[in-house]
Motif scaffolding. Structure first.
Motif, mmCIF file in Angstrom:
data_model
loop_
_atom_site.group_PDB
_atom_site.id
_atom_site.type_symbol
_atom_site.label_atom_id
_atom_site.label_comp_id
_atom_site.label_asym_id
_atom_site.label_seq_id
_atom_site.Cartn_x
_atom_site.Cartn_y
_atom_site.Cartn_z
ATOM 1 N N ILE A 108 0.823 -1.206 0.000
ATOM 2 C CA ILE A 108 0.000 0.000 0.000
ATOM 3 C C ILE A 108 0.858 1.257 0.000
ATOM 4 O O ILE A 108 0.497 2.275 -0.600
ATOM 5 C CB ILE A 108 -0.988 -0.001 1.195
ATOM 6 N N ALA A 109 2.030 1.188 0.627
ATOM 7 C CA ALA A 109 2.936 2.342 0.589
ATOM 8 C C ALA A 109 3.426 2.591 -0.832
ATOM 9 O O ALA A 109 3.479 3.742 -1.300
ATOM 10 C CB ALA A 109 4.118 2.097 1.523
ATOM 11 N N ALA A 110 3.769 1.510 -1.535
ATOM 12 C CA ALA A 110 4.238 1.644 -2.915
ATOM 13 C C ALA A 110 3.122 2.117 -3.834
ATOM 14 O O ALA A 110 3.311 2.998 -4.684
ATOM 15 C CB ALA A 110 4.802 0.310 -3.407
ATOM 16 N N VAL A 111 1.940 1.534 -3.668
ATOM 17 C CA VAL A 111 0.787 1.902 -4.497
ATOM 18 C C VAL A 111 0.419 3.369 -4.298
ATOM 19 O O VAL A 111 0.142 4.094 -5.265
ATOM 20 C CB VAL A 111 -0.411 0.987 -4.176
ATOM 21 N N SER A 112 0.437 3.817 -3.054
ATOM 22 C CA SER A 112 0.062 5.206 -2.763
ATOM 23 C C SER A 112 0.966 6.184 -3.499
ATOM 24 O O SER A 112 0.499 7.169 -4.098
ATOM 25 C CB SER A 112 0.126 5.469 -1.254
ATOM 26 N N GLN A 113 2.266 5.920 -3.482
ATOM 27 C CA GLN A 113 3.203 6.804 -4.161
ATOM 28 C C GLN A 113 3.021 6.734 -5.677
ATOM 29 O O GLN A 113 3.057 7.753 -6.367
ATOM 30 C CB GLN A 113 4.649 6.433 -3.792
ATOM 31 N N LEU A 115 0.308 6.033 -7.359
ATOM 32 C CA LEU A 115 -0.925 6.714 -7.748
ATOM 33 C C LEU A 115 -0.777 8.237 -7.693
ATOM 34 O O LEU A 115 -1.391 8.960 -8.483
ATOM 35 C CB LEU A 115 -2.082 6.270 -6.855
ATOM 36 N N LYS A 116 0.033 8.736 -6.755
ATOM 37 C CA LYS A 116 0.280 10.177 -6.692
ATOM 38 C C LYS A 116 1.017 10.662 -7.944
ATOM 39 O O LYS A 116 0.797 11.764 -8.424
ATOM 40 C CB LYS A 116 1.106 10.512 -5.452
ATOM 41 N N GLU A 117 1.892 9.805 -8.464
ATOM 42 C CA GLU A 117 2.684 10.177 -9.641
ATOM 43 C C GLU A 117 1.924 9.972 -10.945
ATOM 44 O O GLU A 117 2.266 10.569 -11.965
ATOM 45 C CB GLU A 117 3.978 9.358 -9.668
ATOM 46 N N HIS A 118 0.882 9.122 -10.928
ATOM 47 C CA HIS A 118 0.157 8.791 -12.158
ATOM 48 C C HIS A 118 -1.345 8.863 -11.875
ATOM 49 O O HIS A 118 -1.976 7.868 -11.516
ATOM 50 C CB HIS A 118 0.557 7.402 -12.655
ATOM 51 N N SER A 119 -1.908 10.016 -12.071
ATOM 52 C CA SER A 119 -3.314 10.249 -11.711
ATOM 53 C C SER A 119 -4.288 9.497 -12.603
ATOM 54 O O SER A 119 -5.457 9.340 -12.252
ATOM 55 C CB SER A 119 -3.617 11.752 -11.770
ATOM 56 N N GLY A 120 -3.836 9.034 -13.755
ATOM 57 C CA GLY A 120 -4.726 8.317 -14.664
ATOM 58 C C GLY A 120 -4.784 6.829 -14.412
ATOM 59 O O GLY A 120 -5.416 6.090 -15.181
ATOM 60 N N VAL A 121 -4.152 6.368 -13.347
ATOM 61 C CA VAL A 121 -4.073 4.937 -13.058
ATOM 62 C C VAL A 121 -5.015 4.565 -11.921
ATOM 63 O O VAL A 121 -5.175 5.312 -10.957
ATOM 64 C CB VAL A 121 -2.628 4.533 -12.689
ATOM 65 N N LYS A 122 -5.622 3.402 -12.034
ATOM 66 C CA LYS A 122 -6.418 2.817 -10.953
ATOM 67 C C LYS A 122 -5.829 1.451 -10.633
ATOM 68 O O LYS A 122 -5.532 0.675 -11.545
ATOM 69 C CB LYS A 122 -7.880 2.674 -11.382
ATOM 70 N N ILE A 123 -5.654 1.158 -9.343
ATOM 71 C CA ILE A 123 -5.099 -0.134 -8.937
ATOM 72 C C ILE A 123 -6.134 -0.871 -8.088
ATOM 73 O O ILE A 123 -6.635 -0.349 -7.098
ATOM 74 C CB ILE A 123 -3.772 0.031 -8.169
ATOM 75 N N ASP A 124 -6.441 -2.083 -8.519
ATOM 76 C CA ASP A 124 -7.439 -2.936 -7.868
ATOM 77 C C ASP A 124 -6.685 -4.028 -7.110
ATOM 78 O O ASP A 124 -6.141 -4.946 -7.720
ATOM 79 C CB ASP A 124 -8.344 -3.529 -8.952
ATOM 80 N N ILE A 125 -6.608 -3.926 -5.774
ATOM 81 C CA ILE A 125 -5.853 -4.879 -4.960
ATOM 82 C C ILE A 125 -6.777 -5.970 -4.439
ATOM 83 O O ILE A 125 -7.798 -5.680 -3.823
ATOM 84 C CB ILE A 125 -5.164 -4.176 -3.763
ATOM 85 N N HIS A 126 -6.410 -7.201 -4.668
ATOM 86 C CA HIS A 126 -7.105 -8.354 -4.106
ATOM 87 C C HIS A 126 -6.180 -8.988 -3.074
ATOM 88 O O HIS A 126 -5.243 -9.709 -3.418
ATOM 89 C CB HIS A 126 -7.474 -9.351 -5.209
ATOM 90 N N ALA A 127 -6.423 -8.691 -1.803
ATOM 91 C CA ALA A 127 -5.562 -9.181 -0.723
ATOM 92 C C ALA A 127 -6.053 -10.541 -0.245
ATOM 93 O O ALA A 127 -7.194 -10.674 0.216
ATOM 94 C CB ALA A 127 -5.563 -8.183 0.436
ATOM 95 N N ASN A 128 -5.212 -11.549 -0.390
ATOM 96 C CA ASN A 128 -5.550 -12.877 0.120
ATOM 97 C C ASN A 128 -4.255 -13.672 0.266
ATOM 98 O O ASN A 128 -3.256 -13.382 -0.388
ATOM 99 C CB ASN A 128 -6.530 -13.601 -0.809
ATOM 100 N N ASP A 129 -4.273 -14.664 1.134
ATOM 101 C CA ASP A 129 -3.089 -15.459 1.397
ATOM 102 C C ASP A 129 -3.080 -16.775 0.633
ATOM 103 O O ASP A 129 -2.257 -17.650 0.892
ATOM 104 C CB ASP A 129 -2.952 -15.737 2.901
ATOM 105 N N SER A 130 -3.992 -16.944 -0.306
ATOM 106 C CA SER A 130 -3.962 -18.105 -1.190
ATOM 107 C C SER A 130 -3.527 -17.654 -2.576
ATOM 108 O O SER A 130 -3.591 -16.462 -2.905
ATOM 109 C CB SER A 130 -5.336 -18.770 -1.254
ATOM 110 N N PHE A 131 -3.074 -18.582 -3.394
ATOM 111 C CA PHE A 131 -2.598 -18.242 -4.733
ATOM 112 C C PHE A 131 -3.787 -18.059 -5.674
ATOM 113 O O PHE A 131 -4.568 -18.986 -5.893
ATOM 114 C CB PHE A 131 -1.673 -19.336 -5.279
ATOM 115 N N SER A 132 -3.920 -16.870 -6.210
ATOM 116 C CA SER A 132 -5.017 -16.576 -7.126
ATOM 117 C C SER A 132 -4.810 -17.285 -8.458
ATOM 118 O O SER A 132 -3.681 -17.513 -8.892
ATOM 119 C CB SER A 132 -5.109 -15.072 -7.375
ATOM 120 N N ASN A 133 -5.914 -17.617 -9.103
ATOM 121 C CA ASN A 133 -5.865 -18.139 -10.463
ATOM 122 C C ASN A 133 -5.867 -16.940 -11.406
ATOM 123 O O ASN A 133 -6.882 -16.253 -11.549
ATOM 124 C CB ASN A 133 -7.064 -19.050 -10.726
ATOM 125 N N LEU A 134 -4.731 -16.679 -12.024
ATOM 126 C CA LEU A 134 -4.577 -15.454 -12.800
ATOM 127 C C LEU A 134 -5.521 -15.396 -13.995
ATOM 128 O O LEU A 134 -5.983 -14.311 -14.370
ATOM 129 C CB LEU A 134 -3.123 -15.303 -13.271
#
Length: 296
Positions: A108-113, A115-134
């Protein structure tokens, strides 16, 4: 024929072994993807894919072409990403899967910075401790702690994260401090669902001990809270534990042993013609997390 689009269609079909899944990923119709591949084959005068009603597979010529096309698309993606990054005009949505504890701290620290540098970007975070099926979850980037990345995915190392074994001051006052890894088998331990065997190294000798205890959990943050409450001994990623160690809420033990560290990887389906915003974000994380996080 738009040869870049045709190449991209072929590469996705080759990776996913499916015209339908490739079409969904590329936001094209199945007919369009099929036509692109056919036109590519006509252009090269080579059959690149075996097609049956049940299976799609590469021909020998297709295997050779795939490696070359991936390099072409990778270079194209890099050039576009660099161009956009230089202009600070990145746009688009990035879907990222990440372990819960890591999402709440480093990510979240990296994402916050970013997003501040690139206002046209949206980041959708899916937080989970299992391996997602990409494929099924349409994840652009998955951040994973592992020493063995999936061979079917592209993996880029981001950082090596050390681990430490900790307990609360009150717990150690009551139960005493273990002096060797083997003693941990007799202590109540807080166990992550994916790791009940802790490995410590000293003088090039690996000490592996199977642990057990009153709490098993798949969430690192819960283990941290339990350790600070005096429930037991926990093996924790150092990036999450260090704040509590610095505050005195947790005390590291067995410090003369090296606790096996894990690697954080960015994994994704293909380098082939990634969205510029996805490529730029991966490059950003790699540059930001260049230094390893280890106990000192």
């Amino acid at each position: 024929m738009d040869r870049i689009t045709a190449i991209k269609s072929f590469v996705e079909v080759a990776h996913l072994s499916s015209f339908t899944k490739a079409a969904e990923k590329l936001n094209l119709s199945r007919l369009q993807v099929s036509r692109h591949v056919q036109e590519l084959e006509q252009w090269l005068e080579q059959r690149l894919l075996h097609r049956t009603t049940r299976k799609v597979s590469l021909t020998q010529q297709g295997e050779q072409a795939l490696r070359r096309f991936e390099r072409i698309l990778d270079e194209t993606s890099a050039l576009i990403a660099q161009s956009y990054a230089n202009k600070s005009e990145l746009r688009g949505t990035i879907k990222v899967s990440s372990p819960i504890g890591f999402s709440q701290t480093m990510l979240i620290a990296a994402v916050s910075q970013f997003l501040k540098e690139h206002s046209g970007v949206k980041i959708d975070i899916h937080a989970n401790d299992s391996f997602s099926n990409l494929v099924d979850e349409r994840i652009d980037i998955a951040l994973r702690y592992t020493n063995l990345p999936d061979d079917n995915l592209i993996a880029r190392p981001l950082m090596k994260i050390g681990a430490c074994i900790c307990a609360s001051p009150n717990y150690l006052k009551i139960h005493g401090v273990p002096n060797t890894p083997s003693e941990l088998a007799e202590y109540p331990c807080l166990v992550h669902l994916t790791n009940d065997r802790w490995r410590c190294v000293k003088d090039d000798k690996v000490h592996s001990v199977k642990v057990s205890g009153p709490l098993v959990c798949n969430d690192v943050r819960t283990l941290v809270a339990a350790a600070m409450s005096g429930v037991g001994v926990a093996l924790l990623p150092y990036d999450i534990a260090r704040t509590h160690i610095n505050e005195g809420a947790l005390i590291p033990i067995l410090e003369d042993y090296h606790i096996a560290s894990s690697q954080l990887w960015a994994v994704y389906l293909s380098r082939s013609y990634q969205q510029p915003v996805v490529r730029a974000f991966i490059d950003y994380l790699a540059a930001l997390w260049l230094e390893d996080i280890e106990p000192h």
